[in-house]
Design a protein around this motif. Structure first.
Motif, short mmCIF file in Angstrom:
data_model
loop_
_atom_site.label_atom_id
_atom_site.label_comp_id
_atom_site.label_asym_id
_atom_site.label_seq_id
_atom_site.Cartn_x
_atom_site.Cartn_y
_atom_site.Cartn_z
N ALA A 12 32.56 -35.60 69.46
CA ALA A 12 32.05 -34.60 70.41
C ALA A 12 31.63 -33.31 69.72
N VAL A 13 32.35 -32.91 68.67
CA VAL A 13 32.05 -31.64 68.00
C VAL A 13 30.65 -31.64 67.39
N PRO A 14 30.30 -32.61 66.52
CA PRO A 14 28.93 -32.60 65.99
C PRO A 14 27.87 -32.89 67.05
N ALA A 15 28.24 -33.65 68.11
CA ALA A 15 27.28 -33.94 69.18
C ALA A 15 26.91 -32.67 69.94
N VAL A 16 27.90 -31.86 70.27
CA VAL A 16 27.64 -30.59 70.96
C VAL A 16 26.87 -29.65 70.05
N LEU A 17 27.23 -29.64 68.77
CA LEU A 17 26.52 -28.79 67.80
C LEU A 17 25.05 -29.20 67.72
N ALA A 18 24.79 -30.51 67.81
CA ALA A 18 23.41 -31.00 67.76
C ALA A 18 22.60 -30.45 68.93
N LEU A 19 23.20 -30.37 70.11
CA LEU A 19 22.51 -29.83 71.27
C LEU A 19 22.19 -28.35 71.10
N VAL A 20 23.15 -27.61 70.53
CA VAL A 20 22.93 -26.18 70.30
C VAL A 20 21.82 -25.96 69.27
N LEU A 21 21.86 -26.75 68.20
CA LEU A 21 20.88 -26.59 67.13
C LEU A 21 19.49 -27.08 67.52
N LEU A 22 19.43 -27.91 68.56
CA LEU A 22 18.13 -28.43 69.00
C LEU A 22 17.19 -27.29 69.37
N VAL A 23 17.75 -26.20 69.86
CA VAL A 23 16.95 -25.03 70.23
C VAL A 23 16.81 -24.08 69.05
N ALA A 24 17.93 -23.85 68.33
CA ALA A 24 17.92 -22.84 67.26
C ALA A 24 17.24 -23.34 66.00
N PHE A 25 17.52 -24.61 65.61
CA PHE A 25 16.98 -25.12 64.34
C PHE A 25 16.96 -26.66 64.41
N PRO A 26 15.90 -27.24 64.97
CA PRO A 26 15.83 -28.69 65.21
C PRO A 26 16.16 -29.59 64.02
N PRO A 27 15.72 -29.27 62.79
CA PRO A 27 16.07 -30.17 61.67
C PRO A 27 17.58 -30.32 61.48
N ALA A 28 18.32 -29.20 61.67
CA ALA A 28 19.78 -29.27 61.53
C ALA A 28 20.40 -30.07 62.67
N SER A 29 19.73 -30.07 63.82
CA SER A 29 20.21 -30.84 64.97
C SER A 29 20.23 -32.33 64.64
N VAL A 30 19.22 -32.79 63.92
CA VAL A 30 19.16 -34.20 63.53
C VAL A 30 20.34 -34.55 62.63
N VAL A 31 20.66 -33.66 61.70
CA VAL A 31 21.79 -33.88 60.79
C VAL A 31 23.11 -33.96 61.57
N ALA A 32 23.29 -33.02 62.52
CA ALA A 32 24.51 -33.01 63.32
C ALA A 32 24.64 -34.27 64.17
N LEU A 33 23.52 -34.73 64.72
CA LEU A 33 23.55 -35.94 65.54
C LEU A 33 23.89 -37.17 64.68
N ALA A 34 23.33 -37.20 63.47
CA ALA A 34 23.64 -38.30 62.55
C ALA A 34 25.13 -38.30 62.20
N LEU A 35 25.71 -37.10 62.05
CA LEU A 35 27.14 -36.99 61.76
C LEU A 35 27.96 -37.53 62.92
N ALA A 36 27.54 -37.25 64.14
CA ALA A 36 28.26 -37.75 65.31
C ALA A 36 28.28 -39.28 65.32
N PHE A 37 27.14 -39.91 65.01
CA PHE A 37 27.09 -41.37 64.95
C PHE A 37 27.92 -41.91 63.78
N ALA A 38 27.94 -41.16 62.66
CA ALA A 38 28.75 -41.58 61.51
C ALA A 38 30.24 -41.57 61.87
N VAL A 39 30.66 -40.57 62.64
CA VAL A 39 32.05 -40.51 63.08
C VAL A 39 32.39 -41.71 63.96
N LEU A 40 31.51 -42.05 64.87
CA LEU A 40 31.75 -43.22 65.73
C LEU A 40 31.83 -44.51 64.90
#
Length: 222
Positions: A12-40
């Motif tokens: 949940a932590v990297p997933a929520v971060l991905a949503l926040v970064l989607l507005v502020a810095f989209p490339p970092a959002s992709v990294v955070a989302l990938a981390l969420a899937f890696a955790v799963l």
């Protein structure tokens, strides 16, 4: 895909971060989302069934990973016991399984440090003991989950009084760490079927041949 308990909490932590970064810095959002899937993926919990007859003939591995310890030591009752430890890295399945059938007698959390789990000093790390008994003292064994540098949480899925079958899940550890099996007193190092450096698969790899089964085989008529 079945996941170990707590998987979504960690993801949940990297997933929520991905949503926040989607507005502020989209490339970092992709990294955070990938981390969420890696955790799963890290918390994956595949179905495994020991081969027929394993519960009678052998102990199975408790963890996926690399065998890091095979040694004989003296327990608190003065008995010679064999310890087999398996180090799990971040790519291994971290769900742990019972090597032999028995009844859970106690579950004990022991506070400690967080040294690398593959070193000797790791024996002073935070850990969780699961003591499993049987019909007599010759059947009792101890499972120990050892936290590592990254691993900060050892999770037991069982309580005192629970029955375990060989290969059944008893817990998991969050991120890389180590699991030790202190085999029943009837086993010695000649019964162990793995060496340090070998790879093991929880619930599948034969850890040690049961000497009672071996003696019974020898009694069979030729």
């Amino acid at each position: 895909m079945r996941l170990a308990p707590g998987a979504y909490d960690y993801a949940a932590v990297p997933a929520v971060l991905a949503l926040v970064l989607l507005v502020a810095f989209p490339p970092a959002s992709v990294v955070a989302l990938a981390l969420a899937f890696a955790v799963l993926a890290f918390f994956r919990d595949p179905e495994r069934t020991p081969a027929e007859g394993v519960a009678r003939d052998a102990a199975v591995a408790a963890a996926d990973g690399t065998v890091s310890v095979v040694r004989t030591e003296t327990d608190e009752d003065g008995r010679e016991r064999v310890r087999v430890g398996v180090f799990m890295n971040v790519t291994d399945v971290h769900v742990n399984r019972a090597p032999l059938p028995g009844t859970v007698e106690a579950v004990e959390h022991v506070p400690g440090g967080h040294m690398p789990a593959f070193t000797k000093t790791a024996e002073r790390n935070e850990r969780l003991h699961v003591d499993v008994g049987g019909l007599n003292s010759e059947n009792e064994y101890r499972l120990t989950q050892i936290a590592g540098t990254v691993a900060r949480r050892c999770h037991s899925h069982v309580d005192a009084g629970d029955e375990l079958a060989a290969g059944e899940r008893f817990g998991h550890i969050a991120f890389s760490s180590r699991v030790d099996v202190l085999l029943p007193p009837r086993f010695d190092e000649t019964d162990v079927l793995v060496d340090e450096g070998d790879r093991s698969v929880a619930g599948r790899t034969l850890l040690a041949r049961d000497p009672r089964a071996a003696s019974h085989d020898g009694d069979e008529p030729q």
